[in-house]
Design an enzyme around this catalytic site. Structure first.
Site, PDB file in Angstrom:
ATOM      1  CE  LYS A 103      -3.306   1.109   2.898  1.00  0.00           C
ATOM      2  NZ  LYS A 103      -4.219   1.387   4.026  1.00  0.00           N
ATOM      3  CG  HIS A 105      -3.193   4.890   0.388  1.00  0.00           C
ATOM      4  ND1 HIS A 105      -3.095   3.805  -0.522  1.00  0.00           N
ATOM      5  CD2 HIS A 105      -4.316   4.688   1.390  1.00  0.00           C
ATOM      6  CE1 HIS A 105      -4.178   3.034  -0.416  1.00  0.00           C
ATOM      7  NE2 HIS A 105      -4.793   3.412   0.870  1.00  0.00           N
TER       8      HIS A 105
END
Ligand code: OMP
Length: 219
Positions: A103, A105
């Site tokens: 991921k 973010h």
């Protein structure tokens, strides 16, 4: 077979339809007369009962560890259920798991849960055939600074990786390569013994024996 975690688990897997007989193609390309689908432990009660079998198998082996790791995806609910079972039995253990896609973010990264650095990590997964999934999990633990302590799986299919070259099982190969215990709740040998005591499974047992003759390991 005594009424221990092995037969409890095999009965539970049949009841949940997680253990099926038929004609299945495995990740390795082999055609198998049986398949274990841990995704069918798909209710709280089934997972709780399964986790009890894992905890008993771990306890019977006596492997030492201080964190549980569930590899994505199937290992995640399994390790979580085992952590809850340990808490129920009075031992609160840290728990970690990974995601397959990093991921970019938010908190980022691929690891979720308790930090593994410096911890003795027990991997909780569903099944070993060739050992590919387990090797990936070992790399993740090493990269996170954890110390792999062992592997616990529900079912060891006891297959030789290359039956024409060596009859060593995938689980044994991983154990030897990394110097780690590989604990299984039940194995193909246990399934054969269980099927031997069950009149409904006579035909299935014959097919399992033929499969073992072709692909089975010596251990
Ligand atoms: P290895 O990575 O070859 O050890 O195989 C483990 C994986 O095989 C599991 O994580 C499953 O994706 C799959 N599998 C089962 O889930 N159940 C089985 O009975 C057999 C397999 C398999 O494809 O070998």
């Amino acid at each position: 077979m005594p009424h221990d975690h092995r037969s409890r688990f095999l009965q539970l897997a049949l009841r949940a339809d997680a253990l099926r007989f038929g004609d299945f193609t495995l990740k390795s390309g082999r055609r198998s007369p049986y398949f274990f689908n841990a995704g069918l432990f798909n209710s709280g009660a089934l997972l709780a009962e399964l986790a009890g079998c894992y905890a008993d198998a771990i306890g019977a082996h006596g492997v030492g560890f201080d964190l549980l790791f569930g590899p994505a995806y199937k290992g995640i609910p399994l390790a979580t259920a085992v952590a809850c079972e340990y808490a129920r039995r009075g031992r609160d253990l840290p728990l970690a798991f990974n995601r397959k896609e990093a991921k970019a973010h938010g908190e980022g990264g691929t690891l979720i849960g308790a930090p593994m650095a410096g911890k003795r990590v027990l991997i909780v997964d569903d099944v070993i055939t060739a050992g590919t999934a387990i090797r990936e999990a070992l790399t993740i633990i090493r990269d996170a600074g954890g110390i792999a302590a062992g592997i616990v799986i529900a079912l060891d299919r006891q297959e030789a990786v290359a039956p024409d070259v060596s009859r060593r099982s995938a689980a044994q190969t991983v154990a030897d390569e990394h110097g780690l215990p590989v604990v299984s709740v039940a194995s193909l040998a246990d399934l054969l013994e269980f099927a031997g005591g069950n009149a409904d499974l006579v035909a299935q047992r014959e097919r399992l024996l033929a499969y073992r003759a072709a692909y089975g390991s010596e251990t």
